[in-house]
Design a protein around this motif. Structure first.
Motif, mmCIF file in Angstrom:
data_model
loop_
_atom_site.group_PDB
_atom_site.id
_atom_site.type_symbol
_atom_site.label_atom_id
_atom_site.label_comp_id
_atom_site.label_asym_id
_atom_site.label_seq_id
_atom_site.Cartn_x
_atom_site.Cartn_y
_atom_site.Cartn_z
ATOM 1 N N LEU A 6 -3.366 -5.279 10.016
ATOM 2 C CA LEU A 6 -4.742 -5.257 10.622
ATOM 3 C C LEU A 6 -5.573 -6.494 10.128
ATOM 4 O O LEU A 6 -5.922 -7.351 10.810
ATOM 5 C CB LEU A 6 -5.439 -4.041 10.260
ATOM 6 N N VAL A 7 -5.488 -6.712 8.721
ATOM 7 C CA VAL A 7 -6.366 -7.963 8.292
ATOM 8 C C VAL A 7 -5.622 -9.345 8.734
ATOM 9 O O VAL A 7 -6.319 -10.272 9.150
ATOM 10 C CB VAL A 7 -6.260 -8.118 6.561
ATOM 11 N N PHE A 8 -4.257 -9.263 8.656
ATOM 12 C CA PHE A 8 -3.603 -10.662 9.279
ATOM 13 C C PHE A 8 -3.730 -10.818 10.597
ATOM 14 O O PHE A 8 -3.987 -11.832 11.290
ATOM 15 C CB PHE A 8 -2.232 -10.859 8.903
ATOM 16 N N ALA A 9 -3.780 -9.785 11.230
ATOM 17 C CA ALA A 9 -4.076 -9.803 12.947
ATOM 18 C C ALA A 9 -5.388 -10.273 13.240
ATOM 19 O O ALA A 9 -5.678 -10.820 14.207
ATOM 20 C CB ALA A 9 -3.828 -8.271 13.580
ATOM 21 N N LEU A 10 -6.658 -9.786 12.427
ATOM 22 C CA LEU A 10 -7.807 -10.083 12.555
ATOM 23 C C LEU A 10 -7.917 -11.642 12.247
ATOM 24 O O LEU A 10 -8.728 -12.520 12.948
ATOM 25 C CB LEU A 10 -8.743 -9.353 11.782
ATOM 26 N N MET A 11 -7.361 -12.193 11.220
ATOM 27 C CA MET A 11 -7.326 -13.530 10.923
ATOM 28 C C MET A 11 -6.745 -14.305 12.156
ATOM 29 O O MET A 11 -7.045 -15.462 12.415
ATOM 30 C CB MET A 11 -6.663 -14.061 9.571
ATOM 31 N N GLY A 120 9.046 -4.086 -9.320
ATOM 32 C CA GLY A 120 9.868 -3.395 -10.609
ATOM 33 C C GLY A 120 9.247 -2.296 -11.094
ATOM 34 O O GLY A 120 10.193 -1.413 -11.653
ATOM 35 N N LYS A 121 8.137 -2.037 -11.335
ATOM 36 C CA LYS A 121 7.394 -0.893 -11.971
ATOM 37 C C LYS A 121 7.477 0.271 -11.120
ATOM 38 O O LYS A 121 7.301 1.334 -11.583
ATOM 39 C CB LYS A 121 6.398 -0.913 -12.199
ATOM 40 N N LYS A 122 7.964 0.321 -9.753
ATOM 41 C CA LYS A 122 8.277 1.205 -8.707
ATOM 42 C C LYS A 122 6.696 1.668 -8.603
ATOM 43 O O LYS A 122 6.542 3.015 -8.078
ATOM 44 C CB LYS A 122 8.977 2.272 -9.102
ATOM 45 N N ARG A 123 5.563 1.023 -8.615
ATOM 46 C CA ARG A 123 4.199 1.357 -8.475
ATOM 47 C C ARG A 123 3.766 0.523 -6.929
ATOM 48 O O ARG A 123 3.046 -0.371 -7.257
ATOM 49 C CB ARG A 123 3.358 0.977 -9.856
ATOM 50 N N PHE A 124 4.322 1.019 -6.104
ATOM 51 C CA PHE A 124 4.067 0.561 -4.830
ATOM 52 C C PHE A 124 2.801 0.811 -4.413
ATOM 53 O O PHE A 124 2.303 -0.042 -3.593
ATOM 54 C CB PHE A 124 5.064 1.046 -3.702
ATOM 55 N N ASP A 125 2.162 1.792 -4.773
ATOM 56 C CA ASP A 125 0.631 1.809 -4.681
ATOM 57 C C ASP A 125 -0.266 0.942 -5.056
ATOM 58 O O ASP A 125 -1.294 0.464 -4.457
ATOM 59 C CB ASP A 125 0.231 3.306 -4.834
ATOM 60 N N VAL A 126 0.052 0.652 -6.406
ATOM 61 C CA VAL A 126 -0.677 -0.586 -6.779
ATOM 62 C C VAL A 126 -0.577 -2.002 -6.105
ATOM 63 O O VAL A 126 -1.276 -2.509 -5.834
ATOM 64 C CB VAL A 126 -0.340 -0.718 -8.390
ATOM 65 N N LYS A 127 0.867 -2.094 -6.052
ATOM 66 C CA LYS A 127 1.352 -3.281 -5.333
ATOM 67 C C LYS A 127 0.505 -3.400 -3.963
ATOM 68 O O LYS A 127 -0.164 -4.441 -3.633
ATOM 69 C CB LYS A 127 2.737 -3.228 -5.018
ATOM 70 N N THR A 128 0.542 -2.405 -3.238
ATOM 71 C CA THR A 128 -0.083 -2.446 -1.625
ATOM 72 C C THR A 128 -1.431 -2.438 -1.786
ATOM 73 O O THR A 128 -2.186 -3.394 -1.112
ATOM 74 C CB THR A 128 0.386 -1.071 -0.977
ATOM 75 N N LYS A 129 -2.178 -1.719 -2.863
ATOM 76 C CA LYS A 129 -3.687 -2.018 -3.136
ATOM 77 C C LYS A 129 -4.024 -3.345 -3.276
ATOM 78 O O LYS A 129 -5.006 -3.916 -2.848
ATOM 79 C CB LYS A 129 -4.182 -0.855 -4.051
ATOM 80 N N TYR A 130 -3.400 -3.938 -4.347
ATOM 81 C CA TYR A 130 -3.814 -5.496 -4.788
ATOM 82 C C TYR A 130 -3.367 -6.426 -3.656
ATOM 83 O O TYR A 130 -4.290 -7.301 -3.289
ATOM 84 C CB TYR A 130 -2.875 -6.068 -6.004
ATOM 85 N N GLU A 131 -2.307 -6.269 -2.853
ATOM 86 C CA GLU A 131 -2.067 -7.150 -1.743
ATOM 87 C C GLU A 131 -2.952 -7.131 -0.619
ATOM 88 O O GLU A 131 -3.514 -8.133 -0.055
ATOM 89 C CB GLU A 131 -0.675 -6.960 -1.172
ATOM 90 N N LEU A 132 -3.247 -5.513 -0.407
ATOM 91 C CA LEU A 132 -4.356 -5.332 0.778
ATOM 92 C C LEU A 132 -5.759 -6.123 0.275
ATOM 93 O O LEU A 132 -6.460 -6.469 1.047
ATOM 94 C CB LEU A 132 -4.586 -3.961 1.122
ATOM 95 N N THR A 133 -6.262 -6.072 -0.879
ATOM 96 C CA THR A 133 -7.560 -6.361 -1.503
ATOM 97 C C THR A 133 -7.347 -8.056 -1.347
ATOM 98 O O THR A 133 -8.370 -8.487 -0.958
ATOM 99 C CB THR A 133 -7.608 -5.696 -2.945
ATOM 100 N N VAL A 134 -6.316 -8.716 -1.917
ATOM 101 C CA VAL A 134 -6.218 -10.031 -1.731
ATOM 102 C C VAL A 134 -6.687 -10.668 -0.399
ATOM 103 O O VAL A 134 -7.355 -11.352 -0.154
ATOM 104 C CB VAL A 134 -5.072 -10.671 -2.373
ATOM 105 N N ALA A 135 -5.755 -9.823 0.499
ATOM 106 C CA ALA A 135 -5.754 -10.481 1.751
ATOM 107 C C ALA A 135 -7.310 -10.032 2.478
ATOM 108 O O ALA A 135 -7.704 -10.784 3.204
ATOM 109 C CB ALA A 135 -4.657 -9.458 2.716
ATOM 110 N N PHE A 136 -7.754 -8.811 2.095
ATOM 111 C CA PHE A 136 -9.125 -8.672 2.778
ATOM 112 C C PHE A 136 -10.177 -9.532 2.186
ATOM 113 O O PHE A 136 -11.092 -10.165 2.712
ATOM 114 C CB PHE A 136 -9.643 -7.106 2.352
ATOM 115 N N LEU A 137 -10.258 -9.983 0.763
ATOM 116 C CA LEU A 137 -11.070 -10.780 0.322
ATOM 117 C C LEU A 137 -11.032 -12.126 0.666
ATOM 118 O O LEU A 137 -11.924 -12.916 0.813
ATOM 119 C CB LEU A 137 -11.069 -10.659 -1.386
ATOM 120 N N ALA A 138 -9.684 -12.569 1.016
ATOM 121 C CA ALA A 138 -9.507 -13.962 1.522
ATOM 122 C C ALA A 138 -10.115 -14.235 2.766
ATOM 123 O O ALA A 138 -10.746 -14.945 3.030
ATOM 124 C CB ALA A 138 -8.000 -14.150 1.305
ATOM 125 N N ALA A 139 -9.982 -13.012 3.619
ATOM 126 C CA ALA A 139 -10.404 -13.018 5.031
ATOM 127 C C ALA A 139 -11.989 -12.901 5.009
ATOM 128 O O ALA A 139 -12.367 -13.806 5.946
ATOM 129 C CB ALA A 139 -9.824 -11.986 5.934
#
Length: 175
Positions: A6-11, A120-139
């Motif tokens: 959604l963030v990338f589509a908006l951009m 690598g830590k298999k913490r996909f929740d943290v990975k996704t949260k960080y990626e989404l936050t970066v994309a949202f803040l950049a947008a």
């Protein structure tokens, strides 16, 4: 992943509707060449980091960041050579655009390595949260910039700086 989409589509909609074709073309051209030159930043180390972290070798994150930053400088040199060529051809806009890309290439391509760590830590929740936050803040920075200016140099600085800043903050948090 839906949030990132959604963030990338908006951009994409913002870029498509707020920029003239010529400006968007220059933006895409600079990013395409930058994408090609990121090969020097050793993107394959991303996979090595995932394996290393999965094997409980925590110290490899900082080593890979340092190694990739060092090698990414070759990509920067390539962008700066292209920049000089355009300046010599008296195409100052493209020369300046590639200079901006060259200055930001190491930070833009390397600082997002935190996602491999969390993979690598298999913490996909943290990975996704960080990626989404970066994309949202950049947008939040990029879209208003597109609204207020068609100046490709300002747009490139805001684009690269926002991703470098926010990826850097989350890499620092990960370290």
């Amino acid at each position: 992943r839906i949030g990132l989409f959604l963030v990338f589509a908006l951009m994409m909609v913002a870029f498509g509707n707020l920029l003239p074709q010529e400006t968007y073309g220059i933006y895409q051209y600079v990013l395409a060449i930058l994408g090609f030159l990121t090969v020097f930043s050793l993107p394959g180390l991303h996979t090595a980091l995932i394996r290393s972290i999965a094997r409980k070798k925590e110290g490899s994150l900082s080593l890979i960041v340092k190694t990739r930053l060092k090698w990414a400088l070759l990509g920067s040199i390539g962008m700066l050579v292209i920049s000089v060529w355009y300046f010599l051809q008296e195409q100052t806009l493209l020369g300046a655009a590639f200079a901006i890309g060259g200055l930001f290439l190491p930070l833009y391509t390397v600082l997002s390595v935190f996602d491999a760590y969390w993979n690598g830590k298999k913490r996909f929740d943290v990975k996704t949260k960080y990626e989404l936050t970066v994309a949202f803040l950049a947008a939040i920075f990029i879209i208003p910039t597109l609204f207020f200016t068609n100046n490709i140099l300002i747009i490139l600085v805001v684009f690269f700086a926002s991703y470098a800043l926010f990826n850097g903050l989350f890499l620092w948090q990960t370290l």
